[in-house]
Design a protein around this motif. Sequence first.
Motif, PDB file in Angstrom:
ATOM      1  N   PRO A   1     -80.557 -51.091  81.176  1.00  0.00           N
ATOM      2  CA  PRO A   1     -80.094 -50.714  79.752  1.00  0.00           C
ATOM      3  C   PRO A   1     -80.057 -49.967  80.391  1.00  0.00           C
ATOM      4  O   PRO A   1     -79.979 -48.405  81.195  1.00  0.00           O
ATOM      5  CB  PRO A   1     -81.180 -51.169  79.464  1.00  0.00           C
ATOM      6  CG  PRO A   1     -82.350 -51.455  80.020  1.00  0.00           C
ATOM      7  CD  PRO A   1     -82.164 -51.750  81.327  1.00  0.00           C
ATOM      8  N   TYR A   2     -79.502 -49.372  79.391  1.00  0.00           N
ATOM      9  CA  TYR A   2     -78.854 -47.814  78.836  1.00  0.00           C
ATOM     10  C   TYR A   2     -78.038 -46.504  80.249  1.00  0.00           C
ATOM     11  O   TYR A   2     -78.101 -45.617  80.238  1.00  0.00           O
ATOM     12  CB  TYR A   2     -79.667 -46.498  78.816  1.00  0.00           C
ATOM     13  CG  TYR A   2     -81.623 -47.227  79.279  1.00  0.00           C
ATOM     14  CD1 TYR A   2     -82.376 -47.752  78.495  1.00  0.00           C
ATOM     15  CD2 TYR A   2     -81.494 -46.739  80.234  1.00  0.00           C
ATOM     16  CE1 TYR A   2     -83.275 -48.071  78.878  1.00  0.00           C
ATOM     17  CE2 TYR A   2     -82.823 -46.987  80.971  1.00  0.00           C
ATOM     18  CZ  TYR A   2     -83.478 -47.757  80.426  1.00  0.00           C
ATOM     19  OH  TYR A   2     -84.820 -47.831  80.826  1.00  0.00           O
ATOM     20  N   LEU A   3     -77.356 -47.579  81.136  1.00  0.00           N
ATOM     21  CA  LEU A   3     -76.662 -46.944  82.262  1.00  0.00           C
ATOM     22  C   LEU A   3     -75.139 -47.609  81.820  1.00  0.00           C
ATOM     23  O   LEU A   3     -75.018 -47.927  81.454  1.00  0.00           O
ATOM     24  CB  LEU A   3     -77.081 -46.658  83.411  1.00  0.00           C
ATOM     25  CG  LEU A   3     -78.404 -46.301  83.786  1.00  0.00           C
ATOM     26  CD1 LEU A   3     -78.396 -47.733  85.987  1.00  0.00           C
ATOM     27  CD2 LEU A   3     -78.724 -45.404  83.682  1.00  0.00           C
ATOM     28  N   THR A   4     -74.320 -46.936  83.346  1.00  0.00           N
ATOM     29  CA  THR A   4     -72.946 -47.689  82.476  1.00  0.00           C
ATOM     30  C   THR A   4     -72.865 -48.880  83.458  1.00  0.00           C
ATOM     31  O   THR A   4     -71.651 -49.727  83.815  1.00  0.00           O
ATOM     32  CB  THR A   4     -72.148 -46.364  83.455  1.00  0.00           C
ATOM     33  OG1 THR A   4     -72.410 -46.381  84.485  1.00  0.00           O
ATOM     34  CG2 THR A   4     -71.622 -44.940  82.551  1.00  0.00           C
ATOM     35  N   VAL A   5     -73.444 -49.624  84.244  1.00  0.00           N
ATOM     36  CA  VAL A   5     -73.839 -50.256  85.214  1.00  0.00           C
ATOM     37  C   VAL A   5     -74.843 -51.340  84.234  1.00  0.00           C
ATOM     38  O   VAL A   5     -75.868 -51.228  83.754  1.00  0.00           O
ATOM     39  CB  VAL A   5     -73.973 -50.469  86.587  1.00  0.00           C
ATOM     40  CG1 VAL A   5     -72.327 -49.541  86.857  1.00  0.00           C
ATOM     41  CG2 VAL A   5     -75.182 -49.525  86.859  1.00  0.00           C
ATOM     42  N   LYS A   6     -74.406 -52.430  84.533  1.00  0.00           N
ATOM     43  CA  LYS A   6     -75.384 -54.024  83.580  1.00  0.00           C
ATOM     44  C   LYS A   6     -76.819 -53.765  84.669  1.00  0.00           C
ATOM     45  O   LYS A   6     -77.733 -54.633  84.427  1.00  0.00           O
ATOM     46  CB  LYS A   6     -74.638 -54.885  83.377  1.00  0.00           C
ATOM     47  CG  LYS A   6     -73.621 -54.751  82.322  1.00  0.00           C
ATOM     48  CD  LYS A   6     -74.385 -54.698  80.874  1.00  0.00           C
ATOM     49  CE  LYS A   6     -74.230 -54.261  80.065  1.00  0.00           C
ATOM     50  NZ  LYS A   6     -73.929 -52.451  79.982  1.00  0.00           N
ATOM     51  N   ARG A   7     -76.507 -53.520  85.619  1.00  0.00           N
ATOM     52  CA  ARG A   7     -77.864 -54.047  87.041  1.00  0.00           C
ATOM     53  C   ARG A   7     -77.609 -53.679  88.152  1.00  0.00           C
ATOM     54  O   ARG A   7     -76.829 -52.497  88.255  1.00  0.00           O
ATOM     55  CB  ARG A   7     -77.568 -55.189  87.653  1.00  0.00           C
ATOM     56  CG  ARG A   7     -76.524 -56.358  88.029  1.00  0.00           C
ATOM     57  CD  ARG A   7     -76.603 -57.632  87.674  1.00  0.00           C
ATOM     58  NE  ARG A   7     -76.385 -58.629  86.291  1.00  0.00           N
ATOM     59  CZ  ARG A   7     -75.533 -58.482  85.790  1.00  0.00           C
ATOM     60  NH1 ARG A   7     -74.463 -57.759  85.718  1.00  0.00           N
ATOM     61  NH2 ARG A   7     -75.140 -58.435  84.472  1.00  0.00           N
ATOM     62  N   GLU A   8     -78.513 -53.576  89.115  1.00  0.00           N
ATOM     63  CA  GLU A   8     -78.727 -52.274  90.304  1.00  0.00           C
ATOM     64  C   GLU A   8     -79.959 -52.969  91.271  1.00  0.00           C
ATOM     65  O   GLU A   8     -80.634 -53.571  90.822  1.00  0.00           O
ATOM     66  CB  GLU A   8     -79.065 -51.674  89.762  1.00  0.00           C
ATOM     67  CG  GLU A   8     -79.756 -50.467  90.555  1.00  0.00           C
ATOM     68  CD  GLU A   8     -80.409 -48.294  89.799  1.00  0.00           C
ATOM     69  OE1 GLU A   8     -79.731 -48.194  89.395  1.00  0.00           O
ATOM     70  OE2 GLU A   8     -81.378 -48.689  89.734  1.00  0.00           O
ATOM     71  N   CYS A   9     -78.832 -53.347  92.781  1.00  0.00           N
ATOM     72  CA  CYS A   9     -79.711 -53.764  93.882  1.00  0.00           C
ATOM     73  C   CYS A   9     -80.411 -52.596  94.410  1.00  0.00           C
ATOM     74  O   CYS A   9     -80.947 -53.066  95.444  1.00  0.00           O
ATOM     75  CB  CYS A   9     -79.130 -54.238  94.706  1.00  0.00           C
ATOM     76  SG  CYS A   9     -77.548 -53.469  95.149  1.00  0.00           S
TER      77      CYS A   9
END
Lengths: 365, 365
Positions: free
Chosen positions: B251-259
């Motif tokens: 949340p609160y980033l410009t992308v929805k998920r991160e690996c």
Amino acid sequence: MRETGCPEEDLFSFLLARRQEDLGYRNILSSMCTPPHPVAARAHAMFLETNLGDPGLFPGTAALEDLLVRRLGALMHHPDAGGYATSGGTESNIQALRIAKKQKPVKSPNIVVPASSHFSFTKACDILSLEMRTVPLDDAFRMDTEAVDCLVDDDTVALVGVAGTTEYGMVDPIARLSEIALDRDIFLHVDAAFGGMVVPFLDRPIPFDFRLPGVSSISIDPHKMGMSTIPAGCLLTRNPDWFACLNVDTPYLTVKRECTLAGTRPGASVAAAVAVLEYLGMDGMRAVVAGCMENTRRLIEGMEALGFPRAVSPDVNVATFSCDRTPPGWRVSRTRSGHMRTVCMPHVTRDVIERFLVDMGDIDA
Amino acid sequence: MRETGCPEEDLFSFLLARRQEDLGYRNILSSMCTPPHPVAARAHAMFLETNLGDPGLFPGTAALEDLLVRRLGALMHHPDAGGYATSGGTESNIQALRIAKKQKPVKSPNIVVPASSHFSFTKACDILSLEMRTVPLDDAFRMDTEAVDCLVDDDTVALVGVAGTTEYGMVDPIARLSEIALDRDIFLHVDAAFGGMVVPFLDRPIPFDFRLPGVSSISIDPHKMGMSTIPAGCLLTRNPDWFACLNVDTPYLTVKRECTLAGTRPGASVAAAVAVLEYLGMDGMRAVVAGCMENTRRLIEGMEALGFPRAVSPDVNVATFSCDRTPPGWRVSRTRSGHMRTVCMPHVTRDVIERFLVDMGDIDA
């Protein structure tokens, strides 16, 4: 890969074109990073080729890492804290939880974190096979410490509090967490990745650091409010010896063992972090933080005048609003509850705030 | 922290004094890092303030990360490989093993690695609660694949081979490991942190990459032989979708998920890595590697003429000797078996080799 190399001029035209596709920080109100301070950039360039992964080759750079730990330890009211420069908050949080887990070997370890904790704790729990137990927040988006007691059990290896939450900029009641941690003999990690470089410089600092006897470790990120280059994080521990449990043997290096997550580690951003602290001193940091807090208050006042009430009065320079619009050309972000979220970093000057408010007023009309 | 800031001039005198305590790379024969290529330093400065942890704010820099992955994928004979820029070999190895572990959920997971594997595998196994099973080496310091079969069992989640071992510069028989991996349906990770930027440019490349059908993932470090700035590593996977199992919501980033392992990540060193590859191309990298290999051969010949036999004929630019002396003013390192170890990085020019040999001859006399 291309067979033949590209002429330097063409290469840098290409790179410049990519760089120009990036947004400028000027209109970014959603980031906890900020352009590095000029002294950070200058120090970074001076140490560009250094590698803290082999400190015997770079004893001068390694001395700067020691100085950074000492300075941040003193800022956290424990000049003799242990620590090292990490790649950022995620690594700091992972390493703190590794230490906590090793200090209490139980079969099904769990950690107790506030619902506001950063998503790096989800990663850390996945990596370290820890169960994550989430404590609800109170009305002011702080951890509800009343709920902690029934979540903690004999398998709880760590309790986590946040000083400067990512979404709402709140400081959890760490003083109360410290009492619980001492009472129940649990490792207490404070994630101050953002607030660690804000709260100590406030007019009325909120207790969150090693002055509270139950605090075991603290994450603090110079590459956020410390205006250093990326990557510059720091993990501090009350007892320097605790890092020994993370050591692995390192044959073929100038040191015999290593407790860090990464092997090769940049010295440049560590020198940059030190440069900013030394250049500004407590006075200079107080002035930076005072400016950010004043701008936060001005933004809240301006937004409320436009009819967009604050979600909460923040402890640090994060301002959130009931407002589902975004003026064109600006970057804000959204909390999980749907509030507009802004961070008044040093690049978000008074002038930027006023331009933003004008643009907010225009879409409102 | 000091109360009042330090004048800029005094600060940089202090930093310069620390920097001068570092050893110059000129006399370092023990490092797998090297001063960044001039185009790397220039690109790094251009992207200093970028953060790949929030790619929507930095789409141009994020495009360079994609380009890096595509270029290195192509170099590894799989242009469609998945991947991202890591902080270095340790993070790449940890992340590869996380994927492997998730692909095969067993009760007591183990991995099978050569005795020559880097100490980052010890860290990774500790972090991920994996049992590490060690395969002995053959006379040429390569993994003895005969011994693999009896170490692999139903709980083996990954098999690891090394392309360019840290101590002796050997490439494991990856082709044979690929057969075993396919035969027994095991994830095969190749640690090519060093050799990945050497072996493809040799006159007679040794098979180690995605051309071997059993290879699942590869670590490759631009901040070693890629002459980039630190930190610049890369993890590549045969199937880009495999990274999905590492995703957390952001949340609160410009992308929805991160690996990725880290959140905030530097774009500067990624731009630097791309710059070197584009500027040199295959031809340029072949010339750099040819020079390093020629210097390695000259060093071995010179040392043997002085009565210090090689430990083995290396596959890459690492030279090791039966020699327990070190000439004053030089940095070499020692393998766990006590051999003198040197790495002929790009900064170790022919002139450096000749000076080293003269000094070796002097202490011999």
